[in-house]
Scaffold this motif. Structure first.
Motif, PDB file in Angstrom:
ATOM      1  N   LEU A  99     -11.732   3.296  -1.277  1.00  0.00           N
ATOM      2  CA  LEU A  99     -12.464   2.233  -0.603  1.00  0.00           C
ATOM      3  C   LEU A  99     -13.956   2.338  -0.921  1.00  0.00           C
ATOM      4  O   LEU A  99     -14.614   1.335  -1.232  1.00  0.00           O
ATOM      5  CB  LEU A  99     -12.212   2.316   0.905  1.00  0.00           C
ATOM      6  CG  LEU A  99     -12.749   1.166   1.767  1.00  0.00           C
ATOM      7  CD1 LEU A  99     -11.882   1.005   3.018  1.00  0.00           C
ATOM      8  CD2 LEU A  99     -14.188   1.412   2.193  1.00  0.00           C
ATOM      9  N   GLU A 269      -8.659  -0.388   4.481  1.00  0.00           N
ATOM     10  CA  GLU A 269      -7.607   0.556   4.110  1.00  0.00           C
ATOM     11  C   GLU A 269      -6.364   0.266   4.946  1.00  0.00           C
ATOM     12  O   GLU A 269      -6.473  -0.002   6.151  1.00  0.00           O
ATOM     13  CB  GLU A 269      -8.065   1.997   4.342  1.00  0.00           C
ATOM     14  CG  GLU A 269      -7.014   3.034   3.935  1.00  0.00           C
ATOM     15  CD  GLU A 269      -7.516   4.458   4.009  1.00  0.00           C
ATOM     16  OE1 GLU A 269      -6.712   5.355   4.328  1.00  0.00           O
ATOM     17  OE2 GLU A 269      -8.722   4.687   3.748  1.00  0.00           O
ATOM     18  N   VAL A 303      -5.820  -0.165  -0.483  1.00  0.00           N
ATOM     19  CA  VAL A 303      -7.032  -0.884  -0.080  1.00  0.00           C
ATOM     20  C   VAL A 303      -6.891  -2.353  -0.457  1.00  0.00           C
ATOM     21  O   VAL A 303      -6.387  -2.675  -1.539  1.00  0.00           O
ATOM     22  CB  VAL A 303      -8.292  -0.287  -0.751  1.00  0.00           C
ATOM     23  CG1 VAL A 303      -9.510  -1.184  -0.534  1.00  0.00           C
ATOM     24  CG2 VAL A 303      -8.575   1.114  -0.222  1.00  0.00           C
TER      25      VAL A 303
END
Length: 308
Positions: A99, A269, A303
């Motif tokens: 991320l 996420e 993600v």
């Protein structure tokens, strides 16, 4: 007891309780000695002093009860930095580095022709970027983003205890002047900032990052004791399908979209099983969005990236 003997003893003790018994033993011994793991490897014949042996044995006993190593030593490495962690915060996971990596890439213009995504030039006009880390916990995401990019970040959390940990990490890592920590529910503190700034806001690109609770109570019950018995359930569980926090986040964003810059990027996420539901959740509030699903190093959907 020598270093070699200590590692063999601890590995044997931990093997029934941890898959990474030898690695755990190495980390705990380094902590007990106050020395890096590399030193442990190069000093197998070193004789532990009584107080060092006692400290090591105490740490091993705690690990045998499945207490996370990060809690025992009080820190966890994330994106090349060491973060203080406590039972009030979620322990940063390697998967979350994905991320951070893509949030950094999103904060720069598209690569020049011939450049890979990892070769983005910092000499281009970058504009005025603000990162918003929603549900910051230990502050790992916001601090990493600010430290790596030089751009400012706002980090929000509903837990005063977590924010105290995050602030201490920002100070220890030298970015306390770049990260603004705010107590509040999800996007609400960020919305308040933009309401106050109004048309005077210098921000041209808001990059929202969120590693919010995304598991169900049933999923947590099936996790290792390290997680279910020691990490805060408020940072893990989010409703019947695990997506209630993200539903609230995107609803808040939709309701206040006019306050934010023309360009807003969101990265969240997820659990791999939530891929389709999470994409549908985003496109329900933002029909024109084209969410992209990114895979972690294990090849799992981890993600979701979307310009909103």
């Amino acid at each position: 007891m020598t270093v070699f003997e200590a590692l063999q003893w601890a590995s044997g003790k931990l093997k029934p309780h941890a898959e990474s018994a030898m690695l755990d033993a190495e980390v705990l011994l380094g902590h007990a000695l106050g020395l890096p793991k590399a030193w442990v490897f190069s000093h197998f014949e070193y004789e532990l002093k009584p107080y060092e042996a006692d400290r090591f044995a105490s740490s091993v006993a705690r690990r045998m009860k499945r207490e996370p190593v990060a809690h025992i030593i009080g820190q966890k490495e994330f994106y090349g930095r060491k973060f203080r962690v406590t039972p009030a915060t979620l322990i940063p996971r390697p998967e979350t580095e994905l991320l951070v990596e893509h949030a950094l890439r999103a904060s720069y213009p598209s690569p020049l022709e011939g450049e890979g995504m990892g070769e983005v030039s910092r000499d281009k006009d970058m504009g005025d970027v603000l990162f918003a880390d929603i549900g910051t916990g230990s502050g790992a995401i916001a601090i990493s983003l600010a430290a790596e990019s030089g751009f400012p970040a706002v980090a929000t959390d509903v837990s005063r205890e977590a924010l105290a940990v995050a602030k201490s990490n920002a100070e220890a890592l030298g970015v306390s002047d770049k990260v603004d920590f705010r107590l509040g529910n999800l996007l609400e503190p960020v919305t308040a900032i933009f309401k106050k700034l109004g048309d005077a806001s210098p921000v041209t690109h808001l990059v929202i990052c969120a590693n919010l609770p995304y598991l169900t109570a049933e999923q947590v019950a099936c996790t290792d004791a390290d997680v279910k018995d020691f990490e805060p359930h408020s940072a893990l569980v989010a409703g019947e399908d695990g997506l209630s926090c993200y539903w609230q986040l995107f609803r808040q964003l939709k309701q206040n979209r006019g306050l934010f810059p023309a360009r807003v990027t969101a990265l969240i996420e997820i659990d791999p099983s939530q891929r389709d539901k999470a994409v549908a959740l985003i496109t329900h509030d933002f029909p024109a969005a084209k969410p992209e699903v990114l895979k972690d190093l294990a090849g799992l959907d981890r993600v979701i990236f979307a310009d909103l």
